[in-house]
Design an enzyme around this catalytic site. Structure first.
Site, PDB file in Angstrom:
ATOM      1  N   ASN A 168       0.853  -1.186   0.000  1.00  0.00           N
ATOM      2  CA  ASN A 168       0.000   0.000   0.000  1.00  0.00           C
ATOM      3  C   ASN A 168       0.887   1.233   0.000  1.00  0.00           C
ATOM      4  O   ASN A 168       1.943   1.263   0.645  1.00  0.00           O
ATOM      5  CB  ASN A 168      -0.912   0.039   1.221  1.00  0.00           C
ATOM      6  CG  ASN A 168      -1.802   1.286   1.222  1.00  0.00           C
ATOM      7  OD1 ASN A 168      -2.734   1.402   0.432  1.00  0.00           O
ATOM      8  ND2 ASN A 168      -1.482   2.246   2.080  1.00  0.00           N
ATOM      9  N   TYR A 172       0.180  10.241   3.872  1.00  0.00           N
ATOM     10  CA  TYR A 172      -0.179  10.533   5.258  1.00  0.00           C
ATOM     11  C   TYR A 172       0.836  11.525   5.827  1.00  0.00           C
ATOM     12  O   TYR A 172       2.034  11.270   5.808  1.00  0.00           O
ATOM     13  CB  TYR A 172      -0.167   9.253   6.100  1.00  0.00           C
ATOM     14  CG  TYR A 172      -0.838   8.065   5.450  1.00  0.00           C
ATOM     15  CD1 TYR A 172      -2.165   8.127   5.033  1.00  0.00           C
ATOM     16  CD2 TYR A 172      -0.141   6.873   5.248  1.00  0.00           C
ATOM     17  CE1 TYR A 172      -2.778   7.036   4.425  1.00  0.00           C
ATOM     18  CE2 TYR A 172      -0.742   5.775   4.656  1.00  0.00           C
ATOM     19  CZ  TYR A 172      -2.071   5.862   4.244  1.00  0.00           C
ATOM     20  OH  TYR A 172      -2.666   4.785   3.640  1.00  0.00           O
ATOM     21  N   ARG A 173       0.339  12.612   6.343  1.00  0.00           N
ATOM     22  CA  ARG A 173       1.256  13.642   6.844  1.00  0.00           C
ATOM     23  C   ARG A 173       2.081  13.125   8.016  1.00  0.00           C
ATOM     24  O   ARG A 173       1.650  12.242   8.771  1.00  0.00           O
ATOM     25  CB  ARG A 173       0.473  14.884   7.249  1.00  0.00           C
ATOM     26  CG  ARG A 173      -0.316  14.732   8.546  1.00  0.00           C
ATOM     27  CD  ARG A 173      -1.095  15.985   8.864  1.00  0.00           C
ATOM     28  NE  ARG A 173      -1.683  15.927  10.184  1.00  0.00           N
ATOM     29  CZ  ARG A 173      -2.967  16.154  10.451  1.00  0.00           C
ATOM     30  NH1 ARG A 173      -3.804  16.445   9.474  1.00  0.00           N
ATOM     31  NH2 ARG A 173      -3.410  16.101  11.694  1.00  0.00           N
ATOM     32  N   TRP A 186      -2.104   8.187  10.383  1.00  0.00           N
ATOM     33  CA  TRP A 186      -2.941   7.171   9.769  1.00  0.00           C
ATOM     34  C   TRP A 186      -4.368   7.351  10.260  1.00  0.00           C
ATOM     35  O   TRP A 186      -4.721   6.896  11.346  1.00  0.00           O
ATOM     36  CB  TRP A 186      -2.458   5.772  10.164  1.00  0.00           C
ATOM     37  CG  TRP A 186      -1.353   5.237   9.320  1.00  0.00           C
ATOM     38  CD1 TRP A 186      -1.110   5.506   8.021  1.00  0.00           C
ATOM     39  CD2 TRP A 186      -0.340   4.302   9.750  1.00  0.00           C
ATOM     40  NE1 TRP A 186      -0.013   4.808   7.581  1.00  0.00           N
ATOM     41  CE2 TRP A 186       0.478   4.067   8.621  1.00  0.00           C
ATOM     42  CE3 TRP A 186      -0.060   3.653  10.938  1.00  0.00           C
ATOM     43  CZ2 TRP A 186       1.563   3.195   8.661  1.00  0.00           C
ATOM     44  CZ3 TRP A 186       1.016   2.803  10.987  1.00  0.00           C
ATOM     45  CH2 TRP A 186       1.819   2.571   9.862  1.00  0.00           C
ATOM     46  N   GLU A 234      -1.033   0.923  -5.816  1.00  0.00           N
ATOM     47  CA  GLU A 234      -0.949   2.288  -6.345  1.00  0.00           C
ATOM     48  C   GLU A 234       0.149   2.413  -7.394  1.00  0.00           C
ATOM     49  O   GLU A 234       0.037   3.237  -8.313  1.00  0.00           O
ATOM     50  CB  GLU A 234      -0.689   3.289  -5.213  1.00  0.00           C
ATOM     51  CG  GLU A 234      -1.860   3.558  -4.300  1.00  0.00           C
ATOM     52  CD  GLU A 234      -2.059   2.490  -3.236  1.00  0.00           C
ATOM     53  OE1 GLU A 234      -3.079   2.551  -2.518  1.00  0.00           O
ATOM     54  OE2 GLU A 234      -1.200   1.573  -3.130  1.00  0.00           O
ATOM     55  N   ASP A 283      -5.476  22.339   8.153  1.00  0.00           N
ATOM     56  CA  ASP A 283      -5.842  21.280   7.210  1.00  0.00           C
ATOM     57  C   ASP A 283      -6.616  21.798   6.001  1.00  0.00           C
ATOM     58  O   ASP A 283      -6.927  22.973   5.893  1.00  0.00           O
ATOM     59  CB  ASP A 283      -6.660  20.212   7.943  1.00  0.00           C
ATOM     60  CG  ASP A 283      -6.176  18.807   7.626  1.00  0.00           C
ATOM     61  OD1 ASP A 283      -5.919  18.527   6.437  1.00  0.00           O
ATOM     62  OD2 ASP A 283      -6.046  17.997   8.556  1.00  0.00           O
TER      63      ASP A 283
END
Length: 482
Positions: A168, A172-173, A186, A234, A283
């Site tokens: 995967n 994710y920051r 996550w 991906e 954000d």
């Protein structure tokens, strides 16, 4: 030809006058954010900061921050071309007879180019450091004033499903805590979090290997944000987008693989059960997401290119760079949505809806309460489940024109009759929900109502001028000098 790496993408942006080099010192603390925010909101170019304060590593930002930049990134004249390619593969059937099958061979051979290719070495290993490294060497942005610290915002985070070993890659920051540790944001619905939960539940492992790649060719970077089904690689989708396999190289400290053309790779692990406060973070909602407890990522090795480039992004009050990345997703994935819901004519996610707050849908209505069926079906489609408000209109409404949707929808609804509320999972970043990850959603049936739906009054026609009158007045309009 597919871009071989981030540098070729930068060169393409520059050649097409979509990149500006900033040759003087700018501070990664707030100043680069203000530059990038002004640029995207004024239709400006991508920015390459050649002298970020405190680091010798250049910073690339806003590389996807317009429809034109997305086209350059995906090497198309329009992202609709990608959607058409997807439609072609979805509609592909094996033809009858030898001649028909022979004609299919080029298309089948092209499909083989999607799959990632393992290589023994790559540019990302030009420099390998197991010791004497620090995250403080990198120009990682402190984006907004109330952020909890500096955040890596455009990473490709690689992990493996512990049950089947499938890869995967997610975006994710990562909040930088110190020289060698970061947060791992996550969200509970993401696949990285699912891998973590499965390993934690098994109780057989103490650590989970993770690799974070920063900077690659644009299709590969972009693939990390795509809302794909679980266990769909991906990197295979990246191969489809770029028309060429993504070359993957094995990490130095684990069995994970990363794109060989990456600029920077952080190798390490997440200690199972170890949590630390992460956030706040300015954000994509335009608000600060709140502090919460998240796993901790420990960096044990860094590999990188000589003279790497640090690729990043910012999010905040829309529209930002992420809007244009999301808009391309909207267009690219429409054929896949229509595969399950063929009645859908078009969809739109306006910038102000920040992806999960509003989706506009036009349908070919065929039976009573058809709009309600579509709402519930969308709430059952992967990350579309987060759609807080779905507005369904008839197929003659242009959902890309928000003004037209507002006009038609507000004229077509009786609120008590046509608005439906449901409970379900919501986006982790939704600060208004009654509980984290749990809240209500609203569907609005703004289609023309039928007598079979209990509407017995006449439904009026929309005011329109006949085409022949328009054509006559076109001539008169010009004659009047208007």
């Amino acid at each position: 030809m597919a871009y071989s790496d981030l540098r070729e993408f930068i060169a393409a942006l520059e050649k097409k006058h979509e990149l500006r080099r900033i040759s003087f010192e700018v501070d990664p603390y707030l100043e680069i954010t203000e530059f990038a925010d002004r640029a995207v909101k004024n239709g400006g170019p991508a920015l390459l900061f050649e002298k970020p304060k405190g680091s010798h590593i250049p910073v690339l930002i806003n590389s996807f921050a317009s429809a034109r930049k997305m086209e350059i990134a995906l090497e198309v004249d329009s992202v609709e071309e990608v959607a058409r390619r997807i439609s072609e593969y979805l509609e592909m059937r094996m033809p009858e007879g030898l001649l028909g099958k022979l004609k299919m061979l080029p298309k089948l051979a092209e499909m083989g180019a999607f799959f990632p290719k393992a290589v023994s070495d790559g540019a990302c290993k030009e420099v390998i450091r197991h010791e004497k490294f620090s995250l403080n060497e990198y120009p990682i942005l402190h984006c907004w004033p109330q952020d909890g610290g500096r955040f890596i915002t455009l990473p490709m985070v690689f992990s493996k499903n512990p049950d089947n070993g499938k890869r995967n890659c997610g975006c994710y920051r990562l909040q930088v805590y110190d020289e060698r540790t970061t947060g791992m944001h996550w969200q509970t619905h993401k696949q990285g979090a699912e891998h973590y939960r499965r390993m934690l539940k098994e109780g057989k492992h103490k650590r989970m290997d993770v690799a974070v790649a920063i900077g690659s060719d644009p299709a590969t970077m972009y693939s990390a944000i795509l809302p794909l089904p679980p266990d769909l690689d991906e990197m295979m989708i990246a191969g489809f987008l770029r028309g060429k396999p993504v070359e993957m190289v094995k990490c130095e400290t684990s069995d994970l693989e990363v794109p060989a053309n990456s600029e920077i790779v952080l190798e390490g692990y997440v200690e199972l059960g170890e949590l630390r406060t992460e956030g706040p973070f300015g954000d994509h909602t335009g608000f600060y997401s709140l502090e919460d407890e998240y796993p901790v990522f420990h960096v044990t090795c860094i590999t990188e290119r000589k003279h790497p480039i640090y690729a990043t992004t910012i999010v905040g009050p829309p529209p930002m760079e992420d809007f244009y990345m999301g808009k391309a997703i909207e267009r690219i994935f429409l054929p896949l949505m229509r595969l399950q819901l063929p009645e859908i004519r078009d969809i739109s996610m306006p910038a102000e809806g920040i992806f999960h707050n509003l989706i506009l849908v036009s349908i070919r209505k065929s039976y009573p309460l058809h709009a309600r069926k579509v709402m519930h079906a969308i709430w059952g489609l992967g990350q579309a489940m987060f759609s807080k408000c779905i507005v369904v209109v008839d197929e003659d409404v242009d959902v890309q024109n928000v003004r037209e949707v507002a006009w038609k929808a507000l004229n077509n609804i009786d609120p008590e009759r046509d608005i439906q509320f449901v409970l379900g999972p919501v986006d982790s970043l939704d600060h208004s929900s009654r509980l984290p990850n749990y809240g209500s959603k609203m569907g609005i049936d703004a289609t023309k109502k039928w007598k079979e739906e209990g509407f017995v009054r006449p439904w009026p026609d929309v005011i329109r001028m006949p085409d022949d009158v328009k054509q006559r007045v076109d001539t008169l309009w010009k004659k009047a000098g208007l």
